[in-house]
Design a protein around this motif. Structure first.
Motif, short mmCIF file in Angstrom:
data_model
loop_
_atom_site.label_atom_id
_atom_site.label_comp_id
_atom_site.label_asym_id
_atom_site.label_seq_id
_atom_site.Cartn_x
_atom_site.Cartn_y
_atom_site.Cartn_z
N TYR A 46 -78.41 -52.29 -45.53
CA TYR A 46 -79.15 -53.53 -45.45
C TYR A 46 -78.21 -54.71 -45.75
CZ TYR A 46 -82.16 -57.18 -47.29
OH TYR A 46 -82.75 -58.37 -47.57
N ASN A 49 -75.62 -55.04 -42.99
CA ASN A 49 -76.19 -55.66 -41.80
C ASN A 49 -76.22 -57.17 -41.95
OD1 ASN A 49 -76.73 -53.61 -39.98
ND2 ASN A 49 -78.62 -53.04 -41.01
N ASP A 53 -73.94 -59.72 -39.79
CA ASP A 53 -74.62 -60.78 -39.07
C ASP A 53 -74.06 -62.15 -39.49
OD1 ASP A 53 -76.74 -61.78 -37.52
OD2 ASP A 53 -77.78 -62.32 -39.36
N LYS B 323 -78.29 -64.89 -32.86
CA LYS B 323 -79.24 -65.52 -33.77
C LYS B 323 -80.67 -65.39 -33.25
CE LYS B 323 -79.05 -69.52 -36.73
NZ LYS B 323 -78.15 -70.59 -37.08
N MET B 327 -80.07 -58.28 -34.21
CA MET B 327 -79.43 -57.02 -33.87
C MET B 327 -80.46 -55.96 -33.54
SD MET B 327 -76.12 -56.71 -36.25
CE MET B 327 -76.57 -57.65 -37.68
N ASN B 350 -84.14 -62.96 -40.78
CA ASN B 350 -82.79 -63.05 -40.24
C ASN B 350 -82.53 -61.91 -39.27
OD1 ASN B 350 -81.89 -60.71 -41.70
ND2 ASN B 350 -81.85 -62.00 -43.52
N ALA B 351 -81.39 -61.99 -38.60
CA ALA B 351 -81.10 -61.04 -37.52
C ALA B 351 -81.05 -59.60 -38.01
CB ALA B 351 -79.78 -61.41 -36.86
N ALA B 352 -80.80 -59.42 -39.29
CA ALA B 352 -80.64 -58.06 -39.79
C ALA B 352 -81.96 -57.43 -40.23
CB ALA B 352 -79.65 -58.06 -40.96
N THR B 376 -87.20 -57.15 -44.80
CA THR B 376 -86.33 -57.95 -45.66
C THR B 376 -86.33 -57.37 -47.07
OG1 THR B 376 -88.19 -59.42 -46.08
CG2 THR B 376 -86.55 -60.18 -44.48
#
Ligand code: FE2
Ligand code: FE2
Lengths: 135, 408
Positions: A46, A49, A53, B323, B327, B350-352, B376
């Protein structure tokens, strides 16, 4: 315990870049925290990532400034970003199999890289940008 | 397996001469876990989301509120509903049919199939007009249902053909990128039309080689090298004259370093719209299986695109693309650190960390209904991509993952 602090020596005087470096360092510290807590490797995913990013965002951001102001060191600087991006991606692939020691080594690598990169590579970009009136 | 059912909702429409006024949608209008109490419109009053649509997740609410959306003043609405005869107002019910995102995909693949056939045989002006209409409608829908439409084209559960689903995928991606770049609606319409038709110069071949592993023949290579120009020739024959549309297609294989085709143009000669089309095209191709290569996971495709930034593909667009899309784009199948398996339904904070609806629990048991997970939070973070969601009723559960759309 390694805690990576944003101090004067890392301050470049271009606000947007400094802010991003602070956040970058924040993510590295998150990784250290996870390691300290003894989280298992799934937990780093996590964080990694997010880190990945953010690294991409930050690299792209610096490069867009370089292009906008026609920075002469663009190609070299971008190559430097690329090498680290590759390593980030590569580590991401084998993370699940990685031992805590591997992880510690990787986070240390990233921390050393960022510190060095800011002080050696980004600093030149910052002084160029400042000479163009960016602050 | 139960097939998807088209839901019909009856919404009353006020048809008085004194029209109710639009006011901006505000935070109190949207409650998570509850159906919308008012229909949501765009600034011109077009219906985007019908009253009664469920707001399932906090991020869905956030996304709604972050856009410039409007509702008709409730005061007028409810007054009219209670006293239909007052002030000469009368109520006339209008049916707003709703379809799910997969129905939308089926319909649009069918439309495109007809259009591609027509373009290959007897292109008529109505073919071009049909593409225009499709682009305008797609832009309007995609602005509110972007994630759902993307999810549908990505998952493509009925295995519609490569060329048609990829064209729809590209059309959605270019719309999002162009919007993020602040391009006008008109430019986006042109760009969406270009997305829908970018490979029309070789679509039959694309579908032929979808399942074939043999290397390409010389003739096929020639067709590929020529598809940008043959594509715009076909469109011109159907009466397309829009320079944004045609140029974007002509240049979508040009590369910043001058190594693209057909003209090997340098960066400054390539239009922004063509650069947008190029990145969308590369991504949409990489995440699909083709006869000669396996599909890539989105993250891997992003990596590839990122590493090519500035050489092949415009860096600013790469940054924006990552963005905007993240991903873990909508539709990708993921395992969480909890061990649960589900599907990304939209970008999270966010992207993750996307929004994920879990369909299989950590013991591998299929769930009766999807379970929302906020990735998240560390406990529910995304662990990895998976190739399949092992759920026997998957096809019937998929439509429930995204909002319903008003039918065309
Ligand atoms: Fe930096
Ligand atoms: Fe840098």
């Amino acid at each position: 315990m390694s805690v990576f602090e944003f101090d004067q020596s890392l301050q470049l005087g271009v606000q947007a870049i400094d802010e991003q470096h602070k956040r970058f360092i924040g993510y590295i510290n998150d990784a250290w925290d996870a390691l300290e807590r003894g989280d298992d490797s799934e937990e780093y995913l996590y964080i990694l990532n997010q880190l990945m990013d953010y690294a991409m965002e930050h690299f792209s951001f610096e490069e867009s400034l370089m292009r906008e102001f026609q920075y002469p060191g663009y190609d070299d600087h971008k190559q430097n970003h690329n090498r680290t991006a590759e390593q980030l991606f590569e580590f991401d692939m084998r993370l699940l199999a990685a031992s805590p020691d591997d992880c510690r080594a990787f986070v240390q690598f990233l921390q050393d890289w960022l510190q060095n990169h800011i002080k050696v590579v980004d600093v030149e970009l910052a002084s160029f940008l400042k000479s163009k009136g960016v602050s | 397996m139960k097939c998807s059912v088209q839901r019909v909702t009856v919404v009353s429409v006020n048809s008085s001469s004194k029209k109710p006024e639009l006011r901006p949608l505000n935070a109190s209008d949207v409650v998570v876990g509850e159906p919308l109490s008012l229909s949501v419109h765009d600034a011109e009053g077009h219906l985007l989301l019908a009253k009664g649509s469920m707001i399932r997740t906090p991020s869905q609410r956030q996304r709604l509120l972050s856009r410039d959306l409007f509702v008709y003043n409730l005061a007028v609405d409810s007054a009219a509903a209670v006293k239909p005869a007052a002030e000469g107002q009368e109520q006339r019910p209008r049916r707003v049919r709703e379809i799910n995102v997969f129905d939308w995909l089926d319909q649009h693949v069918a439309q495109l199939t007809k259009i591609y056939d027509d373009l290959s045989k007897t292109p008529l002006p109505e073919t071009a007009a049909g593409l225009r209409r499709m682009s305008i409608e797609l832009q309007r829908l995609a602005d509110l249902h972007h994630d759902g439409l993307l999810g549908a084209v990505y998952l493509n559960p009925k295995r519609h053909s490569y060329a048609h689903t990829k064209a729809l995928h590209v059309a959605l991606l270019v719309n999002e990128l162009a919007r993020a770049q602040g391009m006008s609606k008109e430019t986006r319409w042109s760009l969406i039309a270009a997305g829908l038709t970018h490979d029309v110069g070789m679509w039959q071949m694309q579908n032929d080689i979808q399942h074939r592993e043999a290397p390409l023949s010389d003739e096929q290579w020639q067709q590929i090298r020529g598809h940008c120009e043959s594509g715009i020739r076909m469109l011109r024959q159907a009466g397309v004259t829009d320079p944004v549309w045609l140029t974007a297609i002509e240049q979508h294989h040009e590369r910043l370093n001058g190594k693209g085709y057909p003209h090997g143009l340098e960066e400054s000669k390539i239009t922004k719209q063509a650069k947008i089309l190029a990145i969308a095209d590369v991504f949409a191709a990489m995440v699909r299986t083709r006869g000669d290569r396996e599909k890539r996971m989105p993250k891997d495709a992003m990596r590839e695109i990122f590493m090519g930034r500035g050489e092949d593909i415009d860096s600013t667009l790469v940054q924006l693309f990552i963005k905007k899309l993240g991903m873990f784009p909508p539709g990708c199948m993921l395992r969480l650190v909890t061990g649960e398996v589900g599907i990304a339904t939209g970008p999270g904070i966010n992207a993750a960390s996307p929004d994920v609806e879990v369909l299989v629990d950590r013991f591998g048991n299929p769930l009766a209904r999807p379970l929302y997970r906020d990735t998240t939070s560390k406990e529910c973070a995304v662990k990895e991509f998976v190739n399949a969601v092992p759920h026997p009723e998957l096809r019937s559960l998929l439509p429930g993952l995204w909002k319903m759309l008003p039918a065309a």
